[in-house]
Design a protein around this motif. Sequence first.
Motif, PDB file in Angstrom:
ATOM      1  N   TRP A   1      38.782   9.296  56.430  1.00  0.00           N
ATOM      2  CA  TRP A   1      40.093   8.753  56.801  1.00  0.00           C
ATOM      3  C   TRP A   1      41.209   9.636  56.256  1.00  0.00           C
ATOM      4  O   TRP A   1      42.182   9.923  56.951  1.00  0.00           O
ATOM      5  N   GLU A   2      41.072  10.064  54.998  1.00  0.00           N
ATOM      6  CA  GLU A   2      42.108  10.906  54.397  1.00  0.00           C
ATOM      7  C   GLU A   2      42.224  12.249  55.116  1.00  0.00           C
ATOM      8  O   GLU A   2      43.307  12.793  55.250  1.00  0.00           O
ATOM      9  N   GLU A   3      41.095  12.783  55.581  1.00  0.00           N
ATOM     10  CA  GLU A   3      41.109  14.088  56.253  1.00  0.00           C
ATOM     11  C   GLU A   3      41.418  13.989  57.741  1.00  0.00           C
ATOM     12  O   GLU A   3      42.000  14.917  58.311  1.00  0.00           O
ATOM     13  N   ASN A   4      41.029  12.883  58.380  1.00  0.00           N
ATOM     14  CA  ASN A   4      41.098  12.795  59.839  1.00  0.00           C
ATOM     15  C   ASN A   4      41.677  11.485  60.353  1.00  0.00           C
ATOM     16  O   ASN A   4      41.427  11.118  61.505  1.00  0.00           O
ATOM     17  N   GLY A   5      42.436  10.776  59.536  1.00  0.00           N
ATOM     18  CA  GLY A   5      42.939   9.459  59.929  1.00  0.00           C
ATOM     19  C   GLY A   5      43.706   9.459  61.233  1.00  0.00           C
ATOM     20  O   GLY A   5      43.508   8.574  62.077  1.00  0.00           O
ATOM     21  N   SER A   6      44.558  10.432  61.423  1.00  0.00           N
ATOM     22  CA  SER A   6      45.349  10.495  62.657  1.00  0.00           C
ATOM     23  C   SER A   6      44.460  10.682  63.876  1.00  0.00           C
ATOM     24  O   SER A   6      44.658  10.032  64.909  1.00  0.00           O
ATOM     25  N   GLU A   7      43.463  11.563  63.764  1.00  0.00           N
ATOM     26  CA  GLU A   7      42.552  11.795  64.886  1.00  0.00           C
ATOM     27  C   GLU A   7      41.699  10.562  65.155  1.00  0.00           C
ATOM     28  O   GLU A   7      41.456  10.203  66.324  1.00  0.00           O
ATOM     29  N   ILE A   8      41.235   9.901  64.113  1.00  0.00           N
ATOM     30  CA  ILE A   8      40.441   8.673  64.281  1.00  0.00           C
ATOM     31  C   ILE A   8      41.286   7.604  64.975  1.00  0.00           C
ATOM     32  O   ILE A   8      40.824   6.931  65.897  1.00  0.00           O
ATOM     33  N   TYR A   9      42.524   7.480  64.550  1.00  0.00           N
ATOM     34  CA  TYR A   9      43.429   6.511  65.168  1.00  0.00           C
ATOM     35  C   TYR A   9      43.627   6.819  66.649  1.00  0.00           C
ATOM     36  O   TYR A   9      43.557   5.923  67.501  1.00  0.00           O
ATOM     37  N   MET A  10      43.863   8.077  66.982  1.00  0.00           N
ATOM     38  CA  MET A  10      44.088   8.454  68.379  1.00  0.00           C
ATOM     39  C   MET A  10      42.839   8.180  69.223  1.00  0.00           C
ATOM     40  O   MET A  10      42.942   7.710  70.360  1.00  0.00           O
ATOM     41  N   GLU A  11      41.668   8.450  68.686  1.00  0.00           N
ATOM     42  CA  GLU A  11      40.416   8.177  69.406  1.00  0.00           C
ATOM     43  C   GLU A  11      40.241   6.671  69.600  1.00  0.00           C
ATOM     44  O   GLU A  11      39.892   6.226  70.703  1.00  0.00           O
ATOM     45  N   LEU A  12      40.486   5.910  68.583  1.00  0.00           N
ATOM     46  CA  LEU A  12      40.407   4.442  68.679  1.00  0.00           C
ATOM     47  C   LEU A  12      41.399   3.914  69.707  1.00  0.00           C
ATOM     48  O   LEU A  12      41.040   3.113  70.581  1.00  0.00           O
ATOM     49  N   LEU A  13      42.621   4.392  69.645  1.00  0.00           N
ATOM     50  CA  LEU A  13      43.646   3.961  70.589  1.00  0.00           C
ATOM     51  C   LEU A  13      43.256   4.330  72.022  1.00  0.00           C
ATOM     52  O   LEU A  13      43.379   3.509  72.937  1.00  0.00           O
ATOM     53  N   SER A  14      42.725   5.519  72.207  1.00  0.00           N
ATOM     54  CA  SER A  14      42.297   5.960  73.520  1.00  0.00           C
ATOM     55  C   SER A  14      41.207   5.031  74.070  1.00  0.00           C
ATOM     56  O   SER A  14      41.255   4.621  75.235  1.00  0.00           O
ATOM     57  N   LYS A  15      40.245   4.686  73.241  1.00  0.00           N
ATOM     58  CA  LYS A  15      39.164   3.782  73.664  1.00  0.00           C
ATOM     59  C   LYS A  15      39.699   2.393  73.964  1.00  0.00           C
ATOM     60  O   LYS A  15      39.240   1.740  74.910  1.00  0.00           O
ATOM     61  N   LEU A  16      40.658   1.936  73.185  1.00  0.00           N
ATOM     62  CA  LEU A  16      41.191   0.585  73.377  1.00  0.00           C
ATOM     63  C   LEU A  16      42.032   0.442  74.639  1.00  0.00           C
ATOM     64  O   LEU A  16      42.021  -0.605  75.275  1.00  0.00           O
ATOM     65  N   ILE A  17      42.749   1.473  75.021  1.00  0.00           N
ATOM     66  CA  ILE A  17      43.673   1.319  76.154  1.00  0.00           C
ATOM     67  C   ILE A  17      43.141   1.893  77.467  1.00  0.00           C
ATOM     68  O   ILE A  17      43.783   1.784  78.492  1.00  0.00           O
ATOM     69  N   THR A  18      41.941   2.467  77.431  1.00  0.00           N
ATOM     70  CA  THR A  18      41.338   2.972  78.668  1.00  0.00           C
ATOM     71  C   THR A  18      40.872   1.785  79.498  1.00  0.00           C
ATOM     72  O   THR A  18      40.163   0.912  79.010  1.00  0.00           O
ATOM     73  N   GLU A  19      41.291   1.776  80.767  1.00  0.00           N
ATOM     74  CA  GLU A  19      40.904   0.662  81.655  1.00  0.00           C
ATOM     75  C   GLU A  19      39.629   0.972  82.387  1.00  0.00           C
ATOM     76  O   GLU A  19      39.237   2.020  82.657  1.00  0.00           O
TER      77      GLU A  19
END
Length: 175
Positions: free
Chosen positions: A157-175
Amino acid sequence: MPYYADGAEKNKLMALYILRACHFPLNHEQLATALIENGAGNYFEISNDVLELEESGYIVKFPVVEVQLIFITEKGRELVKMFESTLLKTRREALDQYVRDHHDEYRESNISRVVLNPRSDGSVEVKLALIENNRPMCEIDIVLPNSKLANAAQRNWEENGSEIYMELLSKLITE
């Protein structure tokens, strides 16, 4: 001699000066360490000064993922602007250098937060957060079976938190 030139008032002005110079909030430990390392007194005096600054409306504390971040208010900025010249030039330069030296470290610790809470069964509750514009934009609370996995989650999380967040967000909002 101007009002904010010496003693406890100088220490309060130094605290406000540091908060203004950072352009983002600090937690109490970061601010206290910065002040102690720049000769502003001991931890208890500084804690009292911070409390008085808050009571006077020069700073405000905002809780974010198990820590309170300290923000300078507009009233605090105006006070620094009026009285910063009462701090010796060498003092202002030292404070500016301190902020430059610790800027990335402080900023990073205040935009990516991780809290690990061991549980009696050996598992670990892990709280992860990303903070933007002084507010949590993503918070994840999970329980992992052991400290080895919790430490790996913290490191990732400390090294890649932003990327993890973007991947999670991408998965959540993909229809």
